[in-house]
Scaffold this motif. Structure first.
Motif, short mmCIF file in Angstrom:
data_model
loop_
_atom_site.label_atom_id
_atom_site.label_comp_id
_atom_site.label_asym_id
_atom_site.label_seq_id
_atom_site.Cartn_x
_atom_site.Cartn_y
_atom_site.Cartn_z
N THR A 30 -5.08 -13.92 17.51
CA THR A 30 -4.66 -15.25 17.85
C THR A 30 -2.95 -15.31 17.60
N ASN A 31 -2.43 -16.18 18.39
CA ASN A 31 -0.81 -16.09 18.43
C ASN A 31 -0.51 -17.57 17.70
N TYR A 32 0.20 -17.21 16.54
CA TYR A 32 0.38 -18.48 15.77
C TYR A 32 1.91 -18.70 15.90
N LYS A 33 2.67 -18.05 16.66
CA LYS A 33 4.20 -18.26 16.74
C LYS A 33 4.58 -19.68 17.00
N ASN A 34 3.66 -20.53 17.30
CA ASN A 34 4.35 -21.99 17.21
C ASN A 34 3.79 -22.80 16.34
N GLU A 35 3.49 -22.15 15.10
CA GLU A 35 2.90 -22.92 13.93
C GLU A 35 3.47 -22.55 12.70
N ASP A 36 3.25 -23.30 11.72
CA ASP A 36 4.00 -23.12 10.47
C ASP A 36 2.91 -22.75 9.35
N ALA A 37 3.42 -22.13 8.30
CA ALA A 37 2.34 -21.65 7.01
C ALA A 37 3.10 -22.11 5.77
N VAL A 38 2.11 -22.07 4.81
CA VAL A 38 2.70 -22.22 3.45
C VAL A 38 1.92 -21.11 2.74
N VAL A 39 2.88 -20.10 1.91
CA VAL A 39 2.34 -18.82 1.45
C VAL A 39 2.25 -19.16 -0.08
N LEU A 40 1.05 -18.73 -0.76
CA LEU A 40 1.08 -18.90 -2.13
C LEU A 40 1.88 -17.76 -2.79
N PHE A 41 2.77 -17.93 -3.54
CA PHE A 41 3.75 -16.64 -3.60
C PHE A 41 4.15 -16.70 -4.92
N PHE A 63 3.99 -16.24 11.87
CA PHE A 63 4.22 -17.85 11.98
C PHE A 63 5.57 -18.12 12.24
N ARG A 64 5.92 -19.34 13.02
CA ARG A 64 7.22 -19.89 13.29
C ARG A 64 8.10 -19.93 11.94
N ASN A 65 7.48 -20.81 11.12
CA ASN A 65 8.20 -21.04 10.01
C ASN A 65 7.30 -20.92 8.60
N VAL A 66 7.74 -20.56 7.61
CA VAL A 66 7.15 -20.22 6.61
C VAL A 66 7.71 -20.69 5.26
N GLU A 67 6.90 -21.32 4.38
CA GLU A 67 7.54 -21.85 3.15
C GLU A 67 6.56 -21.01 1.88
N ALA A 68 7.54 -20.65 1.00
CA ALA A 68 6.84 -19.94 -0.02
C ALA A 68 6.84 -21.03 -1.24
N LEU A 69 5.47 -21.10 -1.84
CA LEU A 69 5.10 -21.97 -2.82
C LEU A 69 4.66 -21.25 -3.95
N CYS A 70 5.42 -21.18 -5.06
CA CYS A 70 5.37 -20.74 -6.44
C CYS A 70 4.85 -21.81 -7.54
N PHE A 71 4.28 -21.30 -8.53
CA PHE A 71 3.61 -22.13 -9.37
C PHE A 71 4.01 -21.61 -10.66
N SER A 72 4.45 -22.85 -11.41
CA SER A 72 4.71 -22.72 -12.95
C SER A 72 3.49 -23.14 -13.85
N TYR A 73 2.76 -22.22 -14.26
CA TYR A 73 1.26 -22.63 -14.73
C TYR A 73 1.45 -22.27 -16.15
N GLY A 74 2.51 -21.98 -16.75
CA GLY A 74 2.19 -21.44 -18.29
C GLY A 74 2.24 -20.12 -18.45
N GLN A 75 2.47 -19.15 -17.35
CA GLN A 75 2.35 -17.64 -17.52
C GLN A 75 3.65 -17.22 -18.72
N ARG A 76 3.07 -16.18 -19.00
CA ARG A 76 3.83 -15.46 -20.26
C ARG A 76 5.33 -15.02 -19.85
N HIS A 77 5.85 -15.02 -18.48
CA HIS A 77 7.06 -14.76 -18.37
C HIS A 77 7.58 -15.34 -16.98
N SER A 78 8.41 -16.27 -17.58
CA SER A 78 9.11 -17.06 -16.48
C SER A 78 10.02 -16.32 -15.44
N LEU A 79 10.08 -14.97 -15.99
CA LEU A 79 10.88 -14.12 -14.92
C LEU A 79 10.24 -14.07 -13.83
N GLU A 80 8.84 -14.14 -13.84
CA GLU A 80 8.14 -14.21 -12.50
C GLU A 80 8.70 -15.12 -11.39
#
Length: 224
Positions: free
Chosen positions: A2-13, A30-47
């Protein structure tokens, strides 16, 4: 395919090997991508800083979401530094690096954000082929949650899992095919002890990553 070149995506990152490989796959898909990162109290903020830097290299938008409530739910060694991390999976149980509900909540949060932007594609780097036995990395779980968020939000989301059936050797090969092998090898942070690239070498994530890398390099050298 399937061709998704005209659609956007959210990447869990997270800035790790798997999500970074998925980020660059999504850029090609995809046409456009957004990287979604989570701060969840993980050991290392460097992530988080590593993830932000890779998103900049990839030239995609980066969003950090506060999901720190996760650290208040169940004791685990990724959000509680007082717990000594399992280096091997205990017999008949999950390693204490398992964060109960994490992937379910992350994907649900991502779906809610995508809903507001009229985006229907979500990308996550989970895999049931080569992992630490986490139940929320299984294909059956992803299909179930996909159906649930679709019903909950009355929207036809598609959760993409490009690595679902790839072991770490194949993930390295995939990164190479995408032309981002060096970025994944040198810029990502997979180590549970917060060390970039090859990491500490003895946590479960490092063992999987480095064993797969060595096997892939051996295969590649034999094919030259």
């Amino acid at each position: 395919m399937t061709n998704y070149k005209n659609e956007d995506a959210v990447v869990l990152f997270s800035g790790g090997q798997d999500s970074t490989t998925c980020l660059f796959w999504a850029k090609q898909t995809f046409r456009n991508v957004e990287a979604l990162c989570f701060s969840y109290g993980q050991r290392h903020s460097l992530e988080i800083e590593v993830a932000r830097n890779i998103a900049k290299i990839a030239e995609v938008s980066f969003r950090l979401l506060d999901a720190s409530v996760i650290s208040q739910l169940s004791p685990n060694s990724l959000t509680d530094s007082s717990i000594v991390m399992d280096e091997e999976q205990p017999a008949g149980s999950y390693p204490n690096t398992f964060v109960p509900g994490r992937n379910m909540l992350f994907i649900t949060f991502a779906a809610a954000i995508a809903y507001a932007k009229n985006i229907r594609h979500l990308v996550t780097g989970v895999s049931e082929a080569d992992y630490s036995g986490y139940p929320d990395c299984r294909d059956t779980f992803i299909h179930s949650l996909n159906a649930t968020v679709n019903l909950a939000m009355d929207k036809h989301f598609i959760i993409h899992t490009p690595l679902m059936h790839k072991d770490k050797v194949k993930v390295w090969a995939f990164a190479d095919e995408l032309g981002v092998f060096d970025i994944v090898r040198n810029e990502t942070l997979t180590c549970y002890n917060g060390i970039k690239a090859e990491g500490c070498g003895h946590c479960p994530a490092c063992k999987l990553r480095n064993r797969g890398l060595q096997e892939y390099l051996d295969q590649r050298s034999k094919s030259i």
